[in-house]
Design a protein around this motif. Structure first.
Motif, PDB file in Angstrom:
ATOM      1  N   LEU A 150       1.296   7.591  14.295  1.00 45.86           N
ATOM      2  CA  LEU A 150       0.871   6.783  14.620  1.00 45.86           C
ATOM      3  C   LEU A 150       0.232   5.862  12.566  1.00 45.86           C
ATOM      4  CD1 LEU A 150      -0.539   4.559  16.244  1.00 45.86           C
ATOM      5  CD2 LEU A 150      -2.424   5.602  16.081  1.00 45.86           C
ATOM      6  N   ALA A 151      -0.551   6.571  11.785  1.00 42.69           N
ATOM      7  CA  ALA A 151      -0.527   5.613  11.467  1.00 42.69           C
ATOM      8  C   ALA A 151       0.412   5.670  10.206  1.00 42.69           C
ATOM      9  CB  ALA A 151      -1.156   6.861  10.265  1.00 42.69           C
ATOM     10  N   ASP A 152       1.896   6.174  10.445  1.00 40.02           N
ATOM     11  CA  ASP A 152       3.009   6.000   9.778  1.00 40.02           C
ATOM     12  C   ASP A 152       3.529   5.098  10.174  1.00 40.02           C
ATOM     13  OD1 ASP A 152       5.311   7.123   7.451  1.00 40.02           O
ATOM     14  OD2 ASP A 152       6.424   7.082   9.275  1.00 40.02           O
ATOM     15  N   LEU A 153       3.491   4.143  11.346  1.00 40.96           N
ATOM     16  CA  LEU A 153       4.022   3.195  11.717  1.00 40.96           C
ATOM     17  C   LEU A 153       3.272   2.085  12.090  1.00 40.96           C
ATOM     18  CD1 LEU A 153       5.779   2.603  14.622  1.00 40.96           C
ATOM     19  CD2 LEU A 153       3.860   2.667  16.284  1.00 40.96           C
ATOM     20  N   LEU A 154       2.465   2.487  11.814  1.00 42.02           N
ATOM     21  CA  LEU A 154       1.244   0.360  11.180  1.00 42.02           C
ATOM     22  C   LEU A 154       2.550  -0.304  10.476  1.00 42.02           C
ATOM     23  CD1 LEU A 154      -1.933   2.107  12.181  1.00 42.02           C
ATOM     24  CD2 LEU A 154      -0.299   1.092  13.155  1.00 42.02           C
ATOM     25  N   PRO A 155       1.891  -0.639  10.015  1.00 39.34           N
ATOM     26  CA  PRO A 155       2.419  -1.801   9.169  1.00 39.34           C
ATOM     27  C   PRO A 155       1.121  -1.947   8.057  1.00 39.34           C
ATOM     28  CG  PRO A 155       1.018  -3.288  10.384  1.00 39.34           C
ATOM     29  CD  PRO A 155       0.846  -2.502  11.159  1.00 39.34           C
ATOM     30  N   LYS A 156       2.217  -2.277   6.953  1.00 42.34           N
ATOM     31  CA  LYS A 156       1.616  -1.628   5.221  1.00 42.34           C
ATOM     32  C   LYS A 156       0.424  -2.706   5.085  1.00 42.34           C
ATOM     33  CE  LYS A 156       5.572  -0.163   2.930  1.00 42.34           C
ATOM     34  NZ  LYS A 156       6.563   0.663   1.815  1.00 42.34           N
ATOM     35  N   ILE A 157      -0.170  -2.851   4.432  1.00 41.83           N
ATOM     36  CA  ILE A 157      -1.159  -3.304   3.953  1.00 41.83           C
ATOM     37  C   ILE A 157      -1.729  -3.689   2.926  1.00 41.83           C
ATOM     38  CG2 ILE A 157      -2.800  -2.617   6.589  1.00 41.83           C
ATOM     39  CD1 ILE A 157      -4.061  -1.086   4.344  1.00 41.83           C
ATOM     40  N   ALA A 158      -1.984  -5.209   2.598  1.00 40.57           N
ATOM     41  CA  ALA A 158      -2.008  -5.731   0.533  1.00 40.57           C
ATOM     42  C   ALA A 158      -3.491  -5.204   0.351  1.00 40.57           C
ATOM     43  CB  ALA A 158      -2.078  -7.291   1.412  1.00 40.57           C
ATOM     44  N   ILE A 159      -3.280  -4.258  -0.524  1.00 42.51           N
ATOM     45  CA  ILE A 159      -4.910  -4.314  -1.832  1.00 42.51           C
ATOM     46  C   ILE A 159      -4.943  -4.873  -2.853  1.00 42.51           C
ATOM     47  CG2 ILE A 159      -4.964  -2.278  -0.100  1.00 42.51           C
ATOM     48  CD1 ILE A 159      -3.789  -0.841  -2.599  1.00 42.51           C
TER      49      ILE A 159
END
Length: 370
Positions: free
Chosen positions: A61-70
């Motif tokens: 699930l973590a791998d599936l989620l969209p990337k986040i901006a940091i």
């Protein structure tokens, strides 16, 4: 040498089983998806047999989620919007990068300092500098914090995790010095009930509770073994074959997250939810709140703007199972008890709503099957 190490790490990170290829365990997948859409649901407790794919599903699930901006260099994975406007970011030459959603696993032997972070007292006293070494709660900000065998973790640490997850902040205080940083994450705990249960006070603070069992159907067992063999034989080809299915789920999650606050729930349905919790003698109001939030998250995922009875039906057992008062002499399964009470409470709404009750409650999400 460093380049070779980075290549090895990159290879390991990519060898994650696709979420859309996971067969069965629908309760667990549903609970995880709902918490990703609305982290305020309060996390997931997953209890079940060993070797049933708990860790695999959470990593997937973590791998599936969209990337986040940091913001580059920020130890808390904060987004640019938390500190600056877009204009200020440009003016201050702040560089932004995109990373995968953090997936932090907390080891059983972790200490409080490792979890919360530590202060360098020597620097603070002699140099007047607040030097903070971030812990796992800082690294998990805006991500998922997974605790395997959470029922074996010290109650004090569980309490710290639950407090941070509920408040969204972690406070470290040592020798009169205090550091506060954001710690917004989805808390996922798993364990085997044979090894002991969490105290009721702690268990109640988890939003949802999923029970998973070993698959008994021989056909499904063979299918699971075959899929795993194909993945291990050529994982790149296997992952590529599921890219379309992965992207479909990813886009639905993004759309649900953006539309969550537009979801409405009829007042009559809210009254029925509270009546259900009251008849089941649920202490406090967490059950009512979690069912409302979970039903809205499910409606958002299914691309509707209003909660239906079937949404409440799917999430009620997940939200109330661990909140029921246990009677050692009671021979009725907790899930069955909730289902029977649900049918009694919502029966008078049949015909008045666009979705009458199903004959049998089903915890099934069709979009997981390929």
């Amino acid at each position: 040498m460093t380049t070779n190490i980075n290549k090895v790490i990159e290879t390991i990170e990519k060898k994650i089983f696709p979420f859309s290829a996971i067969i069965g365990q629908e309760e667990m997948k549903l609970a995880l998806i709902l918490n990703v859409i609305d982290p305020k649901i309060g996390g997931v407790m997953i209890m079940g047999d060993r070797g049933t794919g708990k860790s695999t599903t959470i990593r997937a699930l973590a791998d599936l989620l969209p990337k986040i901006a940091i913001i580059n260099g920020d130890i808390y994975n904060r987004s640019p919007e938390e500190l600056y406007t877009e204009e200020n970011v440009i003016q201050n030459n702040i560089s932004i990068s995109y990373i995968k959603v953090p997936m932090i696993e907390l080891p059983l032997g972790a200490t409080e300092d490792r979890v919360c972070g530590t202060l360098d007292i020597e620097k603070a006293l002699f140099e007047g500098i607040k030097s903070f070494e971030p812990g796992l709660l800082a690294k998990a900000n805006r991500g998922i914090l997974y605790v395997d065998e959470v029922n074996l973790l010290d109650d004090h640490l569980v309490d710290i995790l639950l407090d941070a997850a509920a408040s969204g902040w972690n406070i470290v205080e040592r020798e009169g010095i205090s550091i506060k940083h954001p710690s917004n994450f989805v808390l996922v705990g798993s364990g085997n009930p044979e090894e002991g249960e969490l105290r009721p006070q702690l268990l109640d603070r988890f939003g949802l509770h999923a029970e998973i069992r070993t698959v008994k159907d021989p056909v499904l067992r063979v299918k699971i073994v075959e899929e795993r063999s194909l993945f291990e034989k050529d994982y790149k080809k296997y992952i590529q074959s599921y890219e379309e299915a992965q992207e479909k789920i990813r886009q639905k999650i993004i759309k649900a997250q953006n539309n969550l606050f537009n979801i409405t729930i009829d007042k009559n349905l809210q009254l029925k939810i509270s009546e259900l919790c009251s008849l089941l003698d649920i202490d406090g109001l967490r059950g009512d709140i979690v069912i409302n939030r979970s039903a809205k998250a499910l409606a958002a995922y299914e691309e509707r703007d209003q909660v239906l009875i079937k949404d409440i039906q799917k999430v009620s057992t997940l939200a109330l199972r661990h909140r029921l008062k246990k009677d050692p002499l009671d021979s009725i399964d907790s899930g069955k008890r909730i289902e029977e009470t649900f049918e009694k409470v919502f029966k008078d709404l049949e015909g008045l709503c666009p979705n009458p009750l199903d004959d049998k409650p089903k915890f099934e999400i069709r979009w997981y099957w390929i």
